[in-house]
Structures are given as C-alpha cells and as structure tokens.
Design a protein around this motif. Structure first.
Motif, PDB file in Angstrom:
ATOM      1  N   ALA A  68       0.762  -1.111   0.093  1.00  0.00           N
ATOM      2  CA  ALA A  68      -0.119  -0.238  -0.022  1.00  0.00           C
ATOM      3  C   ALA A  68       0.925   1.244  -0.019  1.00  0.00           C
ATOM      4  CB  ALA A  68      -0.879   0.073   1.125  1.00  0.00           C
ATOM      5  N   LYS A  69       0.465   2.257  -0.360  1.00  0.00           N
ATOM      6  CA  LYS A  69       1.138   3.596  -0.224  1.00  0.00           C
ATOM      7  C   LYS A  69       1.566   4.035   0.937  1.00  0.00           C
ATOM      8  CE  LYS A  69       0.454   8.712  -0.981  1.00  0.00           C
ATOM      9  NZ  LYS A  69       0.498   8.770   0.243  1.00  0.00           N
ATOM     10  N   SER A  70       2.709   4.280   1.224  1.00  0.00           N
ATOM     11  CA  SER A  70       3.315   4.768   2.505  1.00  0.00           C
ATOM     12  C   SER A  70       3.979   6.245   2.225  1.00  0.00           C
ATOM     13  CB  SER A  70       3.907   3.735   3.346  1.00  0.00           C
ATOM     14  OG  SER A  70       4.577   4.085   4.442  1.00  0.00           O
ATOM     15  N   GLY A  71       3.639   7.289   2.864  1.00  0.00           N
ATOM     16  CA  GLY A  71       4.373   8.302   2.463  1.00  0.00           C
ATOM     17  C   GLY A  71       4.769   8.940   1.207  1.00  0.00           C
ATOM     18  N   ASP A  72       5.776   8.744   0.943  1.00  0.00           N
ATOM     19  CA  ASP A  72       6.091   9.243  -0.548  1.00  0.00           C
ATOM     20  C   ASP A  72       6.389   8.091  -1.317  1.00  0.00           C
ATOM     21  OD1 ASP A  72       8.704   8.531   0.500  1.00  0.00           O
ATOM     22  OD2 ASP A  72       9.613  10.358  -0.199  1.00  0.00           O
ATOM     23  N   GLN A  73       6.333   6.973  -0.973  1.00  0.00           N
ATOM     24  CA  GLN A  73       6.406   5.678  -1.637  1.00  0.00           C
ATOM     25  C   GLN A  73       4.962   5.282  -2.173  1.00  0.00           C
ATOM     26  OE1 GLN A  73       9.677   4.358  -1.942  1.00  0.00           O
ATOM     27  NE2 GLN A  73       9.875   6.325  -0.768  1.00  0.00           N
ATOM     28  N   PRO A  74       4.942   5.056  -3.506  1.00  0.00           N
ATOM     29  CA  PRO A  74       3.616   4.505  -4.139  1.00  0.00           C
ATOM     30  C   PRO A  74       3.216   3.240  -3.699  1.00  0.00           C
ATOM     31  CG  PRO A  74       5.419   4.316  -5.693  1.00  0.00           C
ATOM     32  CD  PRO A  74       6.028   4.891  -4.512  1.00  0.00           C
ATOM     33  N   GLY A  75       1.833   3.086  -3.843  1.00  0.00           N
ATOM     34  CA  GLY A  75       1.323   1.671  -3.884  1.00  0.00           C
ATOM     35  C   GLY A  75       1.866   0.858  -4.836  1.00  0.00           C
ATOM     36  N   MET A  76       1.992  -0.316  -4.882  1.00  0.00           N
ATOM     37  CA  MET A  76       2.494  -1.366  -5.988  1.00  0.00           C
ATOM     38  C   MET A  76       1.975  -2.732  -5.862  1.00  0.00           C
ATOM     39  SD  MET A  76       6.649  -0.875  -5.906  1.00  0.00           S
ATOM     40  CE  MET A  76       7.447   0.728  -5.512  1.00  0.00           C
ATOM     41  N   ILE A  77       1.647  -3.359  -6.907  1.00  0.00           N
ATOM     42  CA  ILE A  77       0.987  -4.635  -7.073  1.00  0.00           C
ATOM     43  C   ILE A  77       1.857  -5.520  -8.110  1.00  0.00           C
ATOM     44  CG2 ILE A  77      -0.901  -6.051  -7.748  1.00  0.00           C
ATOM     45  CD1 ILE A  77      -2.903  -3.807  -6.961  1.00  0.00           C
ATOM     46  N   GLU A  78       2.099  -6.795  -7.639  1.00  0.00           N
ATOM     47  CA  GLU A  78       2.999  -7.636  -8.541  1.00  0.00           C
ATOM     48  C   GLU A  78       2.098  -8.780  -8.919  1.00  0.00           C
ATOM     49  OE1 GLU A  78       7.320  -9.819  -9.033  1.00  0.00           O
ATOM     50  OE2 GLU A  78       6.705  -8.719  -7.209  1.00  0.00           O
ATOM     51  N   LEU A  79       2.056  -9.030 -10.249  1.00  0.00           N
ATOM     52  CA  LEU A  79       1.051  -9.975 -10.725  1.00  0.00           C
ATOM     53  C   LEU A  79       1.759 -11.138 -11.562  1.00  0.00           C
ATOM     54  CD1 LEU A  79      -1.773  -8.011 -12.247  1.00  0.00           C
ATOM     55  CD2 LEU A  79      -1.591  -8.742  -9.773  1.00  0.00           C
ATOM     56  N   LYS A  80       1.433 -12.421 -11.392  1.00  0.00           N
ATOM     57  CA  LYS A  80       1.707 -13.369 -12.212  1.00  0.00           C
ATOM     58  C   LYS A  80       0.505 -14.142 -12.716  1.00  0.00           C
ATOM     59  CE  LYS A  80       6.618 -13.153 -11.769  1.00  0.00           C
ATOM     60  NZ  LYS A  80       7.275 -12.882 -12.976  1.00  0.00           N
ATOM     61  N   PHE A  81       0.984 -15.296 -13.695  1.00  0.00           N
ATOM     62  CA  PHE A  81      -0.133 -15.576 -14.435  1.00  0.00           C
ATOM     63  C   PHE A  81       0.198 -17.400 -14.554  1.00  0.00           C
ATOM     64  CE2 PHE A  81       0.052 -11.356 -15.478  1.00  0.00           C
ATOM     65  CZ  PHE A  81      -1.314 -10.961 -15.191  1.00  0.00           C
ATOM     66  N   ASN A  82      -0.867 -18.131 -14.213  1.00  0.00           N
ATOM     67  CA  ASN A  82      -0.242 -19.447 -14.158  1.00  0.00           C
ATOM     68  C   ASN A  82      -1.444 -20.657 -15.019  1.00  0.00           C
ATOM     69  OD1 ASN A  82      -2.495 -19.404 -12.460  1.00  0.00           O
ATOM     70  ND2 ASN A  82      -1.625 -20.131 -10.746  1.00  0.00           N
ATOM     71  N   LYS A  83      -2.461 -19.979 -15.269  1.00  0.00           N
ATOM     72  CA  LYS A  83      -3.396 -20.911 -16.018  1.00  0.00           C
ATOM     73  C   LYS A  83      -4.170 -20.369 -17.094  1.00  0.00           C
ATOM     74  CE  LYS A  83      -5.229 -24.089 -13.152  1.00  0.00           C
ATOM     75  NZ  LYS A  83      -6.012 -24.717 -12.434  1.00  0.00           N
ATOM     76  N   MET A  84      -4.357 -21.169 -18.275  1.00  0.00           N
ATOM     77  CA  MET A  84      -5.245 -20.558 -19.396  1.00  0.00           C
ATOM     78  C   MET A  84      -6.534 -21.326 -19.350  1.00  0.00           C
ATOM     79  SD  MET A  84      -4.395 -20.761 -23.610  1.00  0.00           S
ATOM     80  CE  MET A  84      -2.978 -19.526 -23.157  1.00  0.00           C
ATOM     81  N   ILE A  85      -7.623 -20.773 -19.236  1.00  0.00           N
ATOM     82  CA  ILE A  85      -9.034 -21.289 -19.222  1.00  0.00           C
ATOM     83  C   ILE A  85      -9.770 -21.062 -20.418  1.00  0.00           C
ATOM     84  CG2 ILE A  85     -11.355 -21.696 -17.842  1.00  0.00           C
ATOM     85  CD1 ILE A  85      -9.619 -20.071 -15.598  1.00  0.00           C
ATOM     86  N   LEU A  86      -9.989 -22.260 -21.242  1.00  0.00           N
ATOM     87  CA  LEU A  86     -10.831 -22.181 -22.577  1.00  0.00           C
ATOM     88  C   LEU A  86     -12.076 -21.993 -22.316  1.00  0.00           C
ATOM     89  CD1 LEU A  86      -8.777 -25.163 -24.449  1.00  0.00           C
ATOM     90  CD2 LEU A  86      -8.204 -22.462 -24.371  1.00  0.00           C
ATOM     91  N   PRO A  87     -12.783 -21.440 -23.493  1.00  0.00           N
ATOM     92  CA  PRO A  87     -14.196 -21.458 -23.372  1.00  0.00           C
ATOM     93  C   PRO A  87     -15.154 -22.630 -22.854  1.00  0.00           C
ATOM     94  CG  PRO A  87     -13.537 -20.118 -24.907  1.00  0.00           C
ATOM     95  CD  PRO A  87     -12.369 -20.690 -24.710  1.00  0.00           C
ATOM     96  N   ASP A  88     -14.681 -23.597 -23.221  1.00  0.00           N
ATOM     97  CA  ASP A  88     -15.354 -24.844 -23.005  1.00  0.00           C
ATOM     98  C   ASP A  88     -14.961 -25.371 -21.343  1.00  0.00           C
ATOM     99  OD1 ASP A  88     -12.694 -26.047 -23.259  1.00  0.00           O
ATOM    100  OD2 ASP A  88     -13.187 -27.245 -24.981  1.00  0.00           O
ATOM    101  N   GLY A  89     -14.231 -24.713 -20.709  1.00  0.00           N
ATOM    102  CA  GLY A  89     -13.693 -25.111 -19.272  1.00  0.00           C
ATOM    103  C   GLY A  89     -12.295 -25.690 -19.298  1.00  0.00           C
ATOM    104  N   ARG A  90     -11.989 -26.294 -20.428  1.00  0.00           N
ATOM    105  CA  ARG A  90     -10.562 -26.984 -20.063  1.00  0.00           C
ATOM    106  C   ARG A  90      -9.601 -26.003 -20.022  1.00  0.00           C
ATOM    107  NH1 ARG A  90      -9.634 -29.782 -25.565  1.00  0.00           N
ATOM    108  NH2 ARG A  90     -10.534 -28.052 -26.177  1.00  0.00           N
TER     109      ARG A  90
END
Length: 337
Positions: free
Chosen positions: A212-234
């Motif tokens: 979260a933002k703190s003083g003069d330090q900006p908030g940050m979010i780091e994301l990773k991705f681990n799965k691809m979900i096809l329209p048929d559910g596979r």
C-alpha cells in the motif's frame, strides 16, 4: 485481564453464531492446493465456507461481486449461479434453489458455501475427513507442454515471449488486494482467435506481492499468471508475467500478434501508483519483497518518465476492464476441439 475478556467474548460470539474458524481445513482443486490469505475457511453448522476469491477462479469460473446489491455472480461452462449475502435462496440457471446456510461477510471478506457453489458450477466435491480436506474435481482436462489430449481436432503451440492482450475481470488495488488473491482476465482480440487461442479464453492470475502507499512511496501490485481457461472449461498450465502493450515493450506482426521485444527472463514488472489513472507499469530493479523496496534507485520506467514533482504517489487502483499484456515465459500447448 481486559485482553483475556475480549478474547473470551470473541470465542463466545463465534460459538453463538454457529461459525467456527477452521484453519486446519485444506482445499484442493484438481489436486492443486488453494492458499488462503487473510480469512481462512470456516465451518458453520457443518458447512464449509471459503473466501469468494481463489477457489472458484481456480475452477475456471468467472466470479463477480456487486457491492451495491451484495450479490455474487458466478459462471462456468454455461452454468450461471447468483447468491446474495444473508439469503438462503440462490438462482442456478434461473431456477430458485434453497441453501442450508447463506453467504456471509466475515472480517470484510465475502464467505460462500463451498459445496453448494462448487456443485452448482458442475464440479464434484468430496470431504476427506481423515485429512480435513475438501477435494474439488472440475472434470476439466488440463494440458501441459508435452501431452495434449489426442481427442482434440487441433493442437495449437504458442511460443514463449508471445504477449496475450487481456482485460481485467475484477478490480485490484494496492490498499485492498492481498498477497495470494486470485483473479482472471479475458483475452482480447479482433478475430475469433488470437495466436490460435479461442475468443473468450480467460487467463488466471495471482497477486504475488502488494504494498500500500506509504508516505512518498507509491502503492505497488505484482502479478503472475499460471493458467489458461478455454471457453469450454478445459485448462492449460502457463507461466506468464506482466508486460505493457506499448511500442517500447512489444511489437506486433502482420497478423496482429504481440511479441515481447526483450527476451530476458525473470523481468520483474509491477503496477505502481504514479501517473494519471490506475497506475503505471514499471520495471523493478530488485528481487526484494515490495515491502522492503524503496523507490529511489529501484524503479526503472518502461512506459516513460513520470514527473514526480507534479504527480504525487498514490495507491494503485485497477478497474475491471483495465488492459495490459501477459507475456508467456514458456511455450504452451493447447488442444482445440
């Protein structure tokens, strides 16, 4: 003494409401354990409740929370389920169904009945009493990089460094999201497929670090991705990382497919609370956790310089529909029916 009385009162209230925190309860989806951050699963009158986020995205479901109406909407494989906080009646494919226990809010987290929602979305739920574990089986076929299902009509191989343009399905923010939170984003494209991947495919991600933002330090979010979900559910397992869709980060071929310009592995890109709008994609020049990362000498800008004197640091707020890129760090093979 006062602390002891408060603790005793909290236990008394929990017992009186019929809710018991059950940290020993584990949940798996197709054999993969689910990690909970913040509020753990609880039991209420013999029913297991879990936080809304995490479990159902892992099942390949799209889950949406409407704050105004206190309503939960979940879709998976043409199944549509709607729940409302405090209401024992749910809508499943337009039909009214009765639940033993209604959804509830605990410590600011939406808690839903695990078995009812999972089975309504077409999954099988088993309680392993000896292990204190709930095992959910979705029935979806998962592909790895070497063993696609031979019953498919076509096999698509997507090279590493391919960038998938996606739009966020749920809101994320540096002052509310928590480490371990799961989410999905929908593949964007002008045609029926993108790099051979069907329209409507969802990419599952996870918040791996947040500050979260703190003083003069900006908030940050780091994301990773681990799965691809096809329209048929596979599903197909992937290893993906965050990247911008700007000209400095990617290039587009004649077929409209993005490729990362840099081939370096383990590039750490995060959303930081600078600039107009939700946040700025920046490269992080340290492997330290965000909580210990200071702005000075740490952030290398990927999307242009920011005048810090004019644009004050803030928290990151990523709205539903926010667009960004997911870079494939390893090739992926998927079967298309």
């Amino acid at each position: 003494m006062k602390a002891t009385k408060r603790t005793g009162l909290a236990i008394l209230l929990a017992v009186a409401s019929g809710s018991v925190f059950a940290q020993e309860i584990r949940v798996t989806v197709d054999g993969d354990p689910i990690n909970f951050s913040g509020v753990e699963p609880i039991t209420r009158n013999g029913r297991v409740f879990v936080p809304l986020r995490g479990v159902f995205e892992s099942m390949g479901a799209f889950v949406d929370w409407d704050q105004a109406t206190k309503t939960i909407n979940a879709q998976r494989n043409q199944k549509d389920v709607r729940l409302t906080i405090g209401d024992r009646y749910a809508l499943v494919d337009g039909k009214t169904m009765f639940m033993d226990e209604p959804p509830m809010v605990i410590q600011g987290r939406t808690m839903v009945p695990l078995r009812f929602l999972s089975e309504s979305l077409g999954a099988d739920v088993q309680w392993m009493s000896a292990d204190h574990m709930v095992a959910i089986t979705t029935g979806s076929t998962t592909y790895n990089n070497h063993s696609p299902n031979t019953g498919t009509k076509a096999v698509v191989m997507v090279d590493k460094t391919t960038v998938l343009p996606v739009a966020l399905d749920q809101e994320l923010s540096s002052n509310q999201s928590q480490k371990g939170d799961r989410f999905t984003a929908t593949l964007q494209g002008q045609n029926d497929t993108y790099a051979g991947i069907p329209e409507g495919t969802k990419i599952q991600g996870k918040v791996v670090d947040v500050k979260a933002k703190s003083g003069d330090q900006p908030g940050m979010i780091e994301l990773k991705f681990n799965k691809m979900i096809l329209p048929d559910g596979r599903t197909a397992n992937i290893k993906g990382s965050l990247i911008g869709l700007d000209d400095k980060s990617v290039e587009k071929n004649d077929e409209g497919i993005y490729t990362a310009k840099s081939t370096k592995k383990d590039q750490r890109v995060v959303f930081a609370g600078y600039g107009a709008g939700a946040g700025l994609l920046v490269g992080l020049l340290t492997k330290k956790p965000l909580e210990g990362a200071l702005l000075g000498g740490v952030l290398g800008y990927l999307l242009g310089e920011v005048d810090r004197a004019q644009k004050k640091p803030a928290d990151v707020h990523l709205k539903r529909g926010t667009e960004f890129g997911v870079r494939l760090d390893e090739p992926v093979t998927i079967g298309i029916e």
